[in-house]
Design a protein around this motif. Structure first.
Motif, PDB file in Angstrom:
ATOM      1  N   LYS A  56      42.681 -75.437  45.044  1.00 14.42           N
ATOM      2  CA  LYS A  56      43.828 -74.943  45.828  1.00 14.42           C
ATOM      3  C   LYS A  56      45.119 -75.622  45.384  1.00 14.42           C
ATOM      4  O   LYS A  56      46.180 -74.987  45.325  1.00 14.42           O
ATOM      5  CB  LYS A  56      43.587 -75.179  47.314  1.00 14.42           C
ATOM      6  CG  LYS A  56      42.477 -74.308  47.903  1.00 14.42           C
ATOM      7  CD  LYS A  56      42.193 -74.656  49.362  1.00 14.42           C
ATOM      8  CE  LYS A  56      41.038 -73.824  49.921  1.00 14.42           C
ATOM      9  NZ  LYS A  56      40.688 -74.214  51.301  1.00 14.42           N
ATOM     10  N   GLU A  57      45.034 -76.924  45.077  1.00 16.50           N
ATOM     11  CA  GLU A  57      46.226 -77.640  44.599  1.00 16.50           C
ATOM     12  C   GLU A  57      46.665 -77.122  43.234  1.00 16.50           C
ATOM     13  O   GLU A  57      47.865 -76.960  42.970  1.00 16.50           O
ATOM     14  CB  GLU A  57      45.935 -79.142  44.531  1.00 16.50           C
ATOM     15  CG  GLU A  57      45.772 -79.809  45.892  1.00 16.50           C
ATOM     16  CD  GLU A  57      47.025 -79.670  46.746  1.00 16.50           C
ATOM     17  OE1 GLU A  57      48.136 -79.864  46.217  1.00 16.50           O
ATOM     18  OE2 GLU A  57      46.878 -79.346  47.945  1.00 16.50           O
ATOM     19  N   ILE A  58      45.692 -76.848  42.369  1.00  9.74           N
ATOM     20  CA  ILE A  58      46.012 -76.313  41.048  1.00  9.74           C
ATOM     21  C   ILE A  58      46.613 -74.913  41.178  1.00  9.74           C
ATOM     22  O   ILE A  58      47.539 -74.536  40.445  1.00  9.74           O
ATOM     23  CB  ILE A  58      44.758 -76.273  40.145  1.00  9.74           C
ATOM     24  CG1 ILE A  58      44.239 -77.702  39.903  1.00  9.74           C
ATOM     25  CG2 ILE A  58      45.053 -75.580  38.824  1.00  9.74           C
ATOM     26  CD1 ILE A  58      45.237 -78.616  39.222  1.00  9.74           C
ATOM     27  N   ALA A  59      46.108 -74.140  42.134  1.00 10.92           N
ATOM     28  CA  ALA A  59      46.638 -72.788  42.365  1.00 10.92           C
ATOM     29  C   ALA A  59      48.107 -72.847  42.794  1.00 10.92           C
ATOM     30  O   ALA A  59      48.923 -72.034  42.357  1.00 10.92           O
ATOM     31  CB  ALA A  59      45.801 -72.067  43.416  1.00 10.92           C
ATOM     32  N   LYS A  60      48.450 -73.805  43.648  1.00  8.89           N
ATOM     33  CA  LYS A  60      49.841 -73.965  44.075  1.00  8.89           C
ATOM     34  C   LYS A  60      50.736 -74.289  42.886  1.00  8.89           C
ATOM     35  O   LYS A  60      51.833 -73.745  42.746  1.00  8.89           O
ATOM     36  CB  LYS A  60      49.946 -75.070  45.124  1.00  8.89           C
ATOM     37  CG  LYS A  60      49.328 -74.730  46.473  1.00  8.89           C
ATOM     38  CD  LYS A  60      49.429 -75.910  47.432  1.00  8.89           C
ATOM     39  CE  LYS A  60      48.739 -75.628  48.753  1.00  8.89           C
ATOM     40  NZ  LYS A  60      48.780 -76.799  49.661  1.00  8.89           N
ATOM     41  N   ALA A  61      50.238 -75.184  42.033  1.00  9.21           N
ATOM     42  CA  ALA A  61      51.008 -75.545  40.841  1.00  9.21           C
ATOM     43  C   ALA A  61      51.137 -74.344  39.901  1.00  9.21           C
ATOM     44  O   ALA A  61      52.205 -74.105  39.323  1.00  9.21           O
ATOM     45  CB  ALA A  61      50.332 -76.709  40.127  1.00  9.21           C
ATOM     46  N   ALA A  62      50.062 -73.564  39.771  1.00 11.09           N
ATOM     47  CA  ALA A  62      50.077 -72.377  38.911  1.00 11.09           C
ATOM     48  C   ALA A  62      51.104 -71.368  39.403  1.00 11.09           C
ATOM     49  O   ALA A  62      51.844 -70.773  38.610  1.00 11.09           O
ATOM     50  CB  ALA A  62      48.688 -71.739  38.870  1.00 11.09           C
TER      51      ALA A  62
END
Length: 316
Positions: free
Chosen positions: A64-70
């Protein structure tokens, strides 16, 4: 790290839909292609991004954190593209439109040519019932809305687009006596309704109340497509917008039942808040509609005249 923008886009879509299959459909890619890109993206991280329990896909907290950054990275890339095109004199930005569910048969024809001419414009179109459309307009969440009944409590500007006609329709699988009156038809046949909040339902209920008709059995479904398929199957009759049943009439899956007082006539309107400060993309679209609507109607909706002007024996 050596991931690509394409992989970021695929991973973000997977996290939004929580399904590789749905992500592949929306991205117009094959499911194996999406799975391969997800694996290549995952291989660059020592911590799992997703996990599968049973047949359901879950996004881990790290994912989820990586998705926000993406999402932030992708938005920045879009911003760069917009700025580049703006410096080249092209119209750019996001055009947001809310459309009542039956309006999905109308709105794309008023958008296609504009989107072709302005490749720097992106479109976000929400299709829902009237109540939700009016709410989106009221909260200033969209640039425009397409409605067949104007909201009374909002200060809006309007551009009338084209007529909207509602007829009583049924299939040959559900028959009534040829000499049946309007009263008998409504008393003896199941009538299929849209859900509460639908403009089509409101129009149907006003017609029934005004003419003091009794209903034997009422069926409620949540979308125009569901109502249409139910009527085709012979589950019941319904009062439906002509605009959404062109192919079914042509194929004789549905038939118009001539009834006194029908069709109900309204108008499709493009509306926006008077207080709305239109973006360059929205302002350009408004000008496009005003300039081209007559040609667009002639090109895509000339067939409507055949049914609106058709003279049939009307049941009393």
């Amino acid at each position: 790290m050596n991931y690509t923008l394409h992989q970021l886009q695929i991973f973000l879509k997977i996290t939004q839909l929580k399904s590789i299959t749905k992500a592949s459909e929306e991205l117009h890619l094959t499911q194996p292609a999406v799975s391969i890109q997800l694996k290549k993206f995952q291989d660059q991280f020592p911590i799992p991004l997703t996990e599968v329990t049973g047949r359901k896909l879950y996004i881990t907290d790290f994912g989820k954190e990586i998705a926000k950054a993406a999402e932030r990275i992708i938005n920045e890339v879009y911003a760069i593209n917009y700025k580049t095109m703006a410096f080249q004199g092209e119209i750019t930005g996001l055009l947001k439109i809310a459309v009542v569910s039956t309006g999905k048969y109308v709105m794309p024809y008023f958008l296609a040519e504009f989107m072709k001419r302005n490749e720097g414009v992106e479109l976000a179109m929400e299709v829902t019932n009237k109540a939700r459309v009016v709410r989106s307009l009221e909260l200033n969440e969209v640039d425009f809305a397409l409605v067949s009944v104007l909201p009374k409590k909002l200060k809006i500007n309007t551009v009338p687009l084209m007529p909207n006609s509602l007829f009583l329709v049924g299939s040959e699988k559900l028959e009534f006596a040829k000499n049946a009156t309007r009263k008998k038809i409504f008393e003896n046949l199941p009538l299929i309704y849209r859900e509460q909040g639908s403009a089509t339902r409101n129009a149907m209920e006003r017609f029934i109340t005004k003419n003091k008709l009794s209903i034997r059995k009422k069926i409620e479904l949540m979308s125009n497509e569901a109502v249409k398929q139910a009527v085709v199957s012979g589950l019941g009759f319904s009062i439906m917008p002509l605009i959404g049943i062109k192919n079914e009439l042509k194929n004789e899956d549905l038939h118009i039942t001539p009834i006194k007082g029908l069709p109900i006539h309204t108008t499709w309107n493009l509306v926006w808040l008077k207080s709305k400060k239109l973006s360059p993309a929205a302002a350009a679209y408004l000008e496009f509609v005003k300039t081209n609507k007559k040609d667009l109607i002639t090109k895509s909706f000339d067939w409507v005249k055949h049914y609106d002007k058709e003279r049939m024996l009307v049941k009393k």
